[in-house]
Write a protein that holds these residues in place. Structure first.
Motif, short mmCIF file in Angstrom:
data_model
loop_
_atom_site.label_atom_id
_atom_site.label_comp_id
_atom_site.label_asym_id
_atom_site.label_seq_id
_atom_site.Cartn_x
_atom_site.Cartn_y
_atom_site.Cartn_z
N GLU A 1 19.06 71.10 74.35
CA GLU A 1 18.56 69.76 74.63
C GLU A 1 17.58 69.29 73.56
O GLU A 1 17.63 68.14 73.12
CB GLU A 1 17.91 69.71 76.02
CG GLU A 1 18.91 69.85 77.14
CD GLU A 1 18.29 70.05 78.50
OE1 GLU A 1 17.05 70.30 78.59
OE2 GLU A 1 19.03 69.99 79.50
N ALA B 1 24.58 71.33 79.02
CA ALA B 1 24.96 72.26 80.09
C ALA B 1 26.28 72.98 79.78
O ALA B 1 26.50 74.09 80.26
CB ALA B 1 25.08 71.50 81.42
N ASP B 2 27.15 72.37 78.96
CA ASP B 2 28.45 72.97 78.65
C ASP B 2 28.43 73.88 77.43
O ASP B 2 29.36 74.66 77.23
CB ASP B 2 29.49 71.87 78.42
CG ASP B 2 29.76 71.05 79.67
OD1 ASP B 2 29.69 71.61 80.78
OD2 ASP B 2 30.03 69.85 79.53
N ARG C 1 25.41 64.61 73.41
CA ARG C 1 24.57 63.87 74.35
C ARG C 1 23.83 64.90 75.21
O ARG C 1 24.30 66.03 75.38
CB ARG C 1 25.42 62.98 75.24
CG ARG C 1 26.24 61.99 74.46
CD ARG C 1 27.14 61.18 75.41
NE ARG C 1 28.13 60.45 74.65
CZ ARG C 1 29.44 60.57 74.78
NH1 ARG C 1 29.94 61.38 75.69
NH2 ARG C 1 30.26 59.87 74.03
N LEU C 2 22.70 64.49 75.78
CA LEU C 2 21.92 65.43 76.59
C LEU C 2 22.76 66.10 77.67
O LEU C 2 22.63 67.30 77.90
CB LEU C 2 20.73 64.72 77.23
CG LEU C 2 19.45 64.72 76.42
CD1 LEU C 2 18.35 63.97 77.16
CD2 LEU C 2 19.00 66.13 76.09
N LYS C 3 23.65 65.36 78.32
CA LYS C 3 24.46 65.96 79.39
C LYS C 3 25.39 67.05 78.86
O LYS C 3 25.82 67.91 79.62
CB LYS C 3 25.24 64.89 80.13
CG LYS C 3 26.32 64.22 79.33
CD LYS C 3 27.10 63.23 80.15
CE LYS C 3 28.26 62.71 79.33
NZ LYS C 3 29.31 62.16 80.15
N ASP C 4 25.68 67.05 77.55
CA ASP C 4 26.55 68.08 76.97
C ASP C 4 25.88 69.45 76.94
O ASP C 4 26.57 70.48 76.89
CB ASP C 4 26.94 67.71 75.53
CG ASP C 4 27.75 66.42 75.45
OD1 ASP C 4 28.46 66.09 76.41
OD2 ASP C 4 27.66 65.76 74.40
N GLN D 1 19.77 76.36 77.42
CA GLN D 1 20.09 74.95 77.57
C GLN D 1 18.94 74.07 77.06
O GLN D 1 19.18 73.05 76.41
CB GLN D 1 20.41 74.62 79.02
CG GLN D 1 20.81 73.17 79.22
CD GLN D 1 21.27 72.86 80.63
OE1 GLN D 1 21.77 73.74 81.33
NE2 GLN D 1 21.13 71.62 81.03
#
Length: 174
Positions: free
Chosen positions: A46, A12-13, A7-10, A42
């Motif tokens: 994305e 960053a990790d 997912r997009l929020k991933d 990042q």
């Protein structure tokens, strides 16, 4: 353990996982600099996530511990990066991630998975060969371009190879 589409929020990790995985190189002759080398940005993560070509490994506690980042070129799915956090290596997570990419290639009607890697490191070409990848003696223009670009970034060309795993469209599970 769950393997799922990223997912997009991933995004960053993922650099931290890549950085941890790169510590394998700290004791590889002539490659120690890769342990502190550049990471995938990042924004690039994305972009590939939006293309639905990144899968992550997640613990039962929802902590990301690995990922595979790919991209479709013509009829092939190219693996740009496969990283598993150092604390989670040697548990079959990389295989599960490759299997997810393989199933995606089958579902998309693609002919193969491709990658470039080191020929002489146990966790690189020999590990991929155990999974059915074969070294390409004639990598073709796209993969040769990848190898040439890697050489420009300091990777020793005499140690880099291109590999290919044909997709068996009859059996989706590998």
């Amino acid at each position: 353990m769950l393997i799922r589409p990223a997912r997009l929020k991933d995004a960053a990790d993922l650099p931290a996982i890549e950085k941890s995985a790169a510590q394998l190189y700290s004791h590889a002759a002539g490659l120690a600099w890769l342990a502190d080398g550049p990471l995938i940005a990042q924004a690039e993560h994305e972009s590939r996530i939006l293309q639905q070509s990144v899968w992550v490994a997640e613990t039962d506690e929802a902590v990301l511990i690995g990922f595979i980042s790919t991209e479709i070129f013509d009829t092939e799915l190219h693996i740009w990066e496969l990283s598993v956090h150092a604390d989670w290596q040697r548990r079959g997570i990389a295989t599960l991630l490759i299997d997810s990419a393989y199933r995606h290639a089958v579902a998309q009607g693609l002919s193969a998975l491709t990658l470039t890697t080191f020929s002489d490191l146990a966790w690189c070409a020999p590990a991929y060969a155990k999974r059915g990848f074969q070294q390409l003696q004639q990598p073709g223009p796209r993969l040769q371009h990848c190898l040439d670009a890697e050489a420009l970034h300091g990777l020793p060309p005499e140690r880099r190879i291109a590999m290919r795993l044909p997709v068996d469209r009859v059996t989706a599970g590998r």
